[in-house]
Design a protein around this motif. Structure first.
Motif, PDB file in Angstrom:
ATOM      1  N   LEU A 212       0.825  -1.205   0.000  1.00 51.78           N
ATOM      2  CA  LEU A 212       0.000   0.000   0.000  1.00 51.78           C
ATOM      3  C   LEU A 212       0.862   1.259   0.000  1.00 51.78           C
ATOM      4  N   TYR A 213       2.027   1.213   0.655  1.00 47.59           N
ATOM      5  CA  TYR A 213       2.910   2.377   0.650  1.00 47.59           C
ATOM      6  C   TYR A 213       3.435   2.673  -0.765  1.00 47.59           C
ATOM      7  N   SER A 267       0.040  10.365  13.758  1.00 51.70           N
ATOM      8  CA  SER A 267       1.097   9.719  12.981  1.00 51.70           C
ATOM      9  C   SER A 267       0.884  10.016  11.494  1.00 51.70           C
ATOM     10  N   ALA A 268       1.981  10.122  10.768  1.00 52.28           N
ATOM     11  CA  ALA A 268       1.936  10.250   9.309  1.00 52.28           C
ATOM     12  C   ALA A 268       3.153   9.541   8.742  1.00 52.28           C
ATOM     13  N   SER A 269       2.952   8.870   7.619  1.00 51.17           N
ATOM     14  CA  SER A 269       4.052   8.160   6.963  1.00 51.17           C
ATOM     15  C   SER A 269       4.075   8.553   5.492  1.00 51.17           C
ATOM     16  N   VAL A 270       5.250   8.857   4.984  1.00 51.22           N
ATOM     17  CA  VAL A 270       5.436   9.232   3.584  1.00 51.22           C
ATOM     18  C   VAL A 270       6.439   8.250   2.970  1.00 51.22           C
ATOM     19  N   SER A 271       6.074   7.666   1.847  1.00 49.74           N
ATOM     20  CA  SER A 271       6.925   6.651   1.216  1.00 49.74           C
ATOM     21  C   SER A 271       8.132   7.283   0.532  1.00 49.74           C
ATOM     22  N   VAL A 282       9.301   8.206   5.615  1.00 47.89           N
ATOM     23  CA  VAL A 282       9.428   9.365   6.502  1.00 47.89           C
ATOM     24  C   VAL A 282       8.323   9.190   7.546  1.00 47.89           C
ATOM     25  N   ALA A 283       8.704   8.867   8.761  1.00 46.49           N
ATOM     26  CA  ALA A 283       7.737   8.595   9.829  1.00 46.49           C
ATOM     27  C   ALA A 283       7.622   9.817  10.738  1.00 46.49           C
TER      28      ALA A 283
END
Length: 723
Positions: A212-213, A267-271, A282-283
């Motif tokens: 999914l990322y 929380s946010a995550s960027v691939s 990027v967590a």
């Protein structure tokens, strides 16, 4: 305990099977609508639709009645063009502005058009000029570009993302070869704890989450304490809605508990995607609820792509510099190998350069049943066992491992000096194996919590994440420094270069052997020619003595038959001497150019018979090569035929003679013709008997033809006596 042992103890299948892409629920900071693509009416919905739109009856409602005509027209236009992304801003009943985003989901039945999915999520509530975001992204990109190393790029990126998002802690999280992750860079606000250099087990991000990322590069959880909002209405006969592209998609309960255990509220995550592969994330973490509106998500996606390009550029530059350095070392190594030695001996003489080439701690060479070791290596029997193991592996690619015992258990006994192995094998007439070794490095790995308790299945079958993220240290043994891609490539190139070197050395050796044989042959030929010249000299002396003796005897006799016979014998001895002398006057005494030989022989005979006879002889000689023995025989036959023509055709007076040599179908045709009286065909005299004997030696055929006037005598014989 090794990393692989940890992975073996954890059952990853439960996490990997969790259907996180079809949760059939959304987070409550917005709502989701599923529209019919033609009628543009709402088929399904999730989230606080009633509270934000002010309408209770939203099912089967036109989207214009919920979001207004302006947004509805834009949704319709985007659906017609199958466009996706930002649609516009909408003001909710609570007075707040929301961003409207459009994407698509697979239809419930085959043949139907894709469903239009409209997401309405809370915006930043401020009109931030686009130029401001562009300026911040440009500045961040310039900072990353100026960084000289991968670590420098990562450090700059962490700080840029923290400034852009406002989260308390931003980490650059890189996936390792064993699918675990490590925080390689970090930027923190006041009071935020640090996870820099900590490792996280592979179970923290299961395989379907990584997929999914790659598909949807940003995932945001504004509040890990949220209550999921289910998709309504529920139709048990329809397949679940694929929410892979939904920004509001509800996340796994296991992950929410994971965040709560970690003390993370938002929380946010960027691939970070490099060469279509997930390099890392990027967590972003905050201790309080925090939104990441759509415009910031787009900016983060752009910045992450810039980061990926910089990471690739820096990695490629470092790899290029390393490749150039290794190429130089390879060329120097090959150039200095002694060509006169066996390959394994030549390599042993350059052992230091071989180890420097791949930064090895030890080196072993196996060739011709010998094992030679340099530096720190396993014992000789261990190296021999590794050589046999390498010989049994398929293919010719280099073998490399930084944890040799994980692929060859018996190597555990040699792990002190043989935990790392890089090896190549050269096949051919003299196979050679080159084995580079790296010694074991016992290191302490810091984990964010005990990885053995990362995810457990409870008594009811539910998945439970670990509760503690306190630093947990693990001692890792049986591993060496990793072999770089450039080092493995260099080993492969060296193998190919050594194969060429061995082939050239073998060719050079063969050439030297051939040259030695040629020199020996030339020496033997020179000796043979010397002996033949000596023999010729002695034969000539003997023939001269016989001729002189016959001349003296002829003068002592009256003019009777005895004197004639003695003169005839003397003439033939002189003819034999002429033939023999002419043959051995040249340098080549093995193969004779018959046309040249006969021409010179006729010139000598004509000169001995007088100038009138020399002027009367005409020749037409085609080139032909025969061996020396047959040349002598042909010369004697020709001499007899010329003497006979002189004696019988013209009674000793000068007259025309025609000598012809031709070659056809591997046969010689030697013809002697005159315009004399004729009739002097083969008789029973000494000369005729000698001619018949010589023709028999050639296995030839002699024919006579009356020319009227004159006689033509033709000899036919093969050039090659074995043909």
């Amino acid at each position: 305990m090794t990393d692989s042992a940890i992975r073996d103890e954890i059952d990853l299948t439960d996490c990997d099977r969790e259907p996180i892409h079809v949760p059939q629920a959304v987070q409550p900071h917005g709502f989701l609508l599923v529209l019919d693509p033609e009628a543009q009416v709402v088929l399904k919905g999730a989230g606080p639709i009633e509270g934000l739109t002010g309408r209770d009856g939203w099912l089967d409602c036109p989207v214009a009645d919920l979001l207004g005509d302006s947004v509805a027209r834009r949704v319709r236009d985007m659906a017609r063009l199958e466009d996706k992304g930002f649609c516009g801003r909408w003001r909710a009943a609570n007075g707040l502005e929301y961003d409207v985003v459009v994407h698509y989901a697979a239809p419930s039945m085959s043949g139907e058009a894709p469903r239009v999915v409209v997401e309405v999520e809370q915006s930043s509530q401020q009109s931030r000029p686009g130029v401001e975001l562009i300026a911040r992204l440009d500045a961040a990109g310039a900072d990353m570009e100026r960084a000289g190393t991968l670590q420098g790029v990562s450090d700059q990126a962490a700080e840029a993302f923290r400034k852009l998002t406002g989260f308390d802690r931003v980490m650059i999280y890189r996936f390792l070869d064993d699918e675990a992750g490590q925080v390689v860079a970090e930027a923190r606000g006041n009071g935020a704890s640090s996870f820099l250099n900590h490792h996280f087990p592979a179970t923290d991000i299961p395989r379907q989450a990584r997929a999914l990322y790659l598909r949807n590069p940003v995932r945001v959880i504004p509040d890990s304490h949220y209550t999921p909002q289910p998709l309504r209405p529920v139709d048990p006969d329809e397949p679940p809605l694929d929410m892979s592209d939904a920004g509001l998609r509800s996340v796994s309960p296991v992950h929410l508990q994971y965040l709560r255990n970690m003390g993370v509220r938002a929380s946010a995550s960027v691939s970070i995607i490099v060469d279509d592969a997930l390099w890392g994330l990027v967590a972003c973490h905050s201790a309080a609820p925090q939104l990441m509106p759509y415009e910031i998500r787009v900016a983060c996606t752009t910045l992450a792509r810039n980061l990926a390009r910089q990471l690739k550029a820096k990695a490629d530059a470092e790899l290029y510099r390393e490749r150039v350095r290794l190429r130089r070392l390879e060329d120097e190594l090959i150039a200095r190998l002694p060509a006169e030695s066996a390959l394994d001996e030549a390599l042993a003489a350059r052992s230091a350069q071989l180890m420097e080439l791949v930064d090895a701690d030890g080196l072993a060479l196996i060739g011709d049943g010998r094992v030679v070791r340099f530096g720190h290596t396993p014992p000789e029997e261990g190296v021999a066992r590794l050589g046999a193991w390498l010989e049994g592996l398929p293919g010719l690619r280099p073998v490399s491992s930084s944890a040799l015992s994980s692929i060859l258990p018996e190597a555990e006994a040699w792990r002190a000096h043989g935990s790392g192995l890089l090896a190549v094998r050269l096949t051919g007439r003299a196979p050679v194996s080159i084995l580079w070794f790296r010694s074991e490095i016992v290191e302490t790995v810091r984990w964010a919590g005990n990885p053995e308790t990362a995810v457990k299945s409870g008594a009811s079958g539910a998945l439970n994440p670990r509760a503690s993220f306190e630093e947990w240290s693990q001692t890792v043994s049986g591993r060496a420094r990793r072999w770089s891609a450039a080092a493995v490539e260099s080993a492969a190139r060296l193998r190919d270069a050594l194969a060429d070197f061995a082939a050239v050395s073998q060719l050079r050796s063969l050439n030297q052997s051939l040259q030695t044989r040629l020199n020996e042959r030339d020496l033997r030929l020179e000796q043979q020619q010397y002996l033949m010249r000596e023999v010729n000299h002695r034969v000539q002396n003997s023939l001269t003595l016989v001729s002189s003796f016959l001349g003296l005897q002829a003068r002592d006799q009256a003019d009777g038959p005895a004197a004639v016979a003695l003169q005839e014998a003397r003439r033939r001895v002189r003819a034999v001497s002429t033939v023999h002398s002419r043959l051995y006057r040249g340098d080549n005494t093995t193969t004779i150019d018959l046309s040249r030989y006969i021409g010179e022989l006729v010139t000598d005979l004509g000169g001995s018979m007088g100038p009138d006879w020399a002027a009367a002889i005409q020749t037409d000689l085609a080139p032909a090569c025969v061996d020396a023995g047959r040349a002598v025989t042909l010369g004697l036959i020709l001499t007899e035929l010329i003497i006979n023509a002189q004696k019988y055709a013209y009674d000793g007076q000068p007259g025309p003679l025609f000598i012809t040599l031709a070659e056809a179908d591997d046969q010689l045709r030697l013809t002697v013709a005159d315009d004399g009286k004729g009739g002097h065909q083969a008789g029973k005299g000494f000369g005729s008997m000698m001619i018949r004997s010589l023709v028999g030696q050639l296995d030839g055929q002699l024919t006579y033809r009356d020319r009227k006037p004159g006689l033509e005598v033709t000899l036919k014989a093969r050039i090659d006596p074995l043909a």
